[in-house]
Design an enzyme around this catalytic site. Sequence first.
Site, PDB file in Angstrom:
ATOM      1  N   GLU B  67     115.792  -1.396  32.234  1.00 21.77           N
ATOM      2  CA  GLU B  67     115.669  -1.762  33.653  1.00 21.77           C
ATOM      3  C   GLU B  67     114.630  -2.854  33.885  1.00 21.77           C
ATOM      4  OE1 GLU B  67     115.795   1.300  32.515  1.00 21.77           O
ATOM      5  OE2 GLU B  67     117.493   2.284  33.487  1.00 21.77           O
ATOM      6  N   PHE B 129     115.812  17.121  38.023  1.00 26.24           N
ATOM      7  CA  PHE B 129     116.035  16.274  36.851  1.00 26.24           C
ATOM      8  C   PHE B 129     116.054  14.809  37.272  1.00 26.24           C
ATOM      9  CE2 PHE B 129     119.041  14.044  33.972  1.00 26.24           C
ATOM     10  CZ  PHE B 129     118.244  14.075  32.848  1.00 26.24           C
ATOM     11  N   GLN B 130     115.295  14.006  36.581  1.00 24.29           N
ATOM     12  CA  GLN B 130     115.143  12.580  36.858  1.00 24.29           C
ATOM     13  C   GLN B 130     114.687  12.286  38.278  1.00 24.29           C
ATOM     14  OE1 GLN B 130     118.690  10.501  35.381  1.00 24.29           O
ATOM     15  NE2 GLN B 130     117.672  10.236  33.420  1.00 24.29           N
ATOM     16  N   LYS B 179     121.464  10.677  46.425  1.00 22.18           N
ATOM     17  CA  LYS B 179     122.854  10.740  45.959  1.00 22.18           C
ATOM     18  C   LYS B 179     123.796  11.214  47.069  1.00 22.18           C
ATOM     19  CE  LYS B 179     125.348  11.967  41.750  1.00 22.18           C
ATOM     20  NZ  LYS B 179     125.280  12.651  40.445  1.00 22.18           N
ATOM     21  N   MET B 493      96.776 -16.155  22.502  1.00 21.63           N
ATOM     22  CA  MET B 493      95.771 -16.351  23.541  1.00 21.63           C
ATOM     23  C   MET B 493      94.617 -15.379  23.373  1.00 21.63           C
ATOM     24  SD  MET B 493      94.898 -18.275  25.921  1.00 21.63           S
ATOM     25  CE  MET B 493      96.150 -19.208  26.792  1.00 21.63           C
TER      26      MET B 493
END
Lengths: 196, 582
Positions: B67, B129-130, B179, B493
């Site tokens: 993502e 969940f999630q 949802k 760097m």
Amino acid sequence: MQKQEFTITVYTENQVGLLNRIAIIFSRRKINIESLNTSPSEVDSVHRFTIVINEYEEVVRKLCRQIEKQVDVLKAYYNTNDEIVWQELAMYKVPTDVIAEEVKVERLLSQHGAKAVVIRKDYTVFEVSGHREETDKLIEVLEPFGLIEFVRSARVAIIKNSDGFHSKLKEFEYKEPGEHAVENEFLDKNQEVFSM
Amino acid sequence: METLELKKQKVEEVKPITISGSAAVLEAFLAEGVDTIFGYPGGAIMPIYDALYDYNNRLKHILVRHEQGAIHAAQGYARASGKTGVVFATSGPAATNLVTGLADAMIDSTPVVCVTGQVFAHLLGTDAFQETDVINITTPITKWNYQVTDAKEIPSVLAKAFHIAGTGRPGPVLIDITKNAQLQMIEYSGYEKCTHIRSYRPKPIVRKEYIEEAAKLINEAKKPFVIFGQGVILGKAEKEFTKFIEKGGLPAAWTIMGMSAIPTNHPLAVGMLGMHGNYGPNLLTNECDVLIAVGMRFDDRVTGRLDKYAKQAKVIHLDIDPAEIDKNVKATVGVWGDCKETLPLLTELIQQKVYPQWLKQFKDCTTKEEDKVIKEELNPSKDELTMGEVIKLLNDLTKGEAIIVTDVGQHQMVACRYAQMNQSKSNITSGGLGTMGFALPAAIGAKYGAPDRTVVAIIGDGGVQMTIQELGTIMQFKPDVKILILNNSFLGMVRQWQELFHQNRYSFVDITSPDFVQVAKGYYIDGQSVNERSKLKGALETMLNHKGSYLLEVKVGKENNVFPMVPQGRGVAEIVLCKEEL
């Protein structure tokens, strides 16, 4: 310049999550909020936050701009203590028998402008509204007599030099506000800042 | 002529249809002109992906590999196209994977709309969940965010989201949709774009008195100096800006984010500001008498020590975000407004002028910098390759027409110092947040945002390993992205800082790399690796002429430093040209 107490008044939409959005503007900069109150405002559907912090004016001004930048915020003002009328509400729970026995206590309470809210056999609840020093003083007074509980509300404040938010909101509701629309006022107000 | 009455009738003609909340999301995208979505499906966003199945011919969906890749791609898309980038991700870990990109888009003012799935509304707060509290996690790194639990809100909330993301000072917006709302059927009678939110003023009406004050200062100036940022690009004010500096004869330097708003070879362009910017613009910031800042925010990497920054100058600050005016540098005159509107007004009031003496000072600085830094970087006397010579050859081959997407670190500084850019929106980099791993996914997005342009992602060996999985996205969807890895076998760097400021104590900067060409090959992407000067030009040509994506690894000198440098904690005028001056 010294740190001093400032009261920030924020007019907002009534939106879930906005409290967090505003609170983190302070916590991100490690600035402690002394007191925070949310309530309805003089305008229907518009919410009003009253936030007290101890900071330099420069910092407070920048904070207000960061607050105002939030999409759901209509306007943020900051004021010093002499520009506002403010009150905090404090409540004290003390054993009723002490008050009944000791006349002194009753006298002290009335001296401090305390009003009884609830009187029961076992305890009595008094309330006092005023500035912090006043409400603090009464704690000291009551402690020797067995103060059971104490609580103080956040500050609520009225800005002395304000016409309320009705007309300002109207300007916000216009798609194209006049040239002197509210959102330009920070440039006017800070003549000292934009010194040539 | 369309009267109000007729308009009303027209609206009434639309008979509401019953669609799902998910379909309403996609309808909103179509109405907002979205053509590409970057995303990754999952449990809590499945209804939306199910609806997408039927919209597949109208909305392109690019399946990323992580993502973070989706949001960086959307950022690249937005920066290359000037439109709003769009992301889909599911709840929980997918949403938290967006965090880096949101923070990046927030600090670099990139318009992005992210739609995340969320567990059913009745499960909110149950540690389902999630489930994760995406709204609160993303509050400080979004311009606006909102959780939808009722599908009836979807059209208006998405309209608001696009309006907020793309107007004023742009930024990321996240819409979290539970949802149940995605599944819920609603009566839908068309999409109405949002044009006004009463608590949100994207730009003010310009106040002429401040323009007049600013013009007066410019007209009286002996050594005026313009510094500009991405505001010029975001405001689509490149033409207005060019007219402004050309009429005033004003030397202009860009911040890293402002780069390419004017061609890098414009006669009034004096280079880049900042820690590794050019010598002249840094040094002379502390010599100008009027500093005109346009659409930039005085980042600490630009100003160095604030109490030694342009103290002698009167400062004019043009910005669309009032919170930026006086934030870091106090403005003598703050001009709050959209620079597309303020610049023409200012141009009208300033006198046509030239400052040959003043410009010569910049030229002299350039000569000094060329002598001490640039010559050796672009035409090295040593055998090892330098990053600078790679960029120089790339300039020769692309003629400054390519979009250069950079990651973060030495290669980024070198690329931005030496790349030639002829048109706006050519420089895509993570400026404010400094997100390693940005370039590869951002380049993918940039190609979708500007399909007709050559996109070259220049990445270090460290950064590329942070999001290397996006090679999979390239493999599957075949955007033509040229990947140029400048490999110095170090986290360059950080190594440079350890050499210069930590007495050569190289602490975990020695990073090994896989065989990048083999890795690319595994993803069916052609490539090669070079470490010899004689082969470099040919390799770059092969990369640019190759049909489709190509990975070129160039092994450069391990311990080269980027100079000039304004060491941290010092003023801009204390810029040094080499290690010995430190």
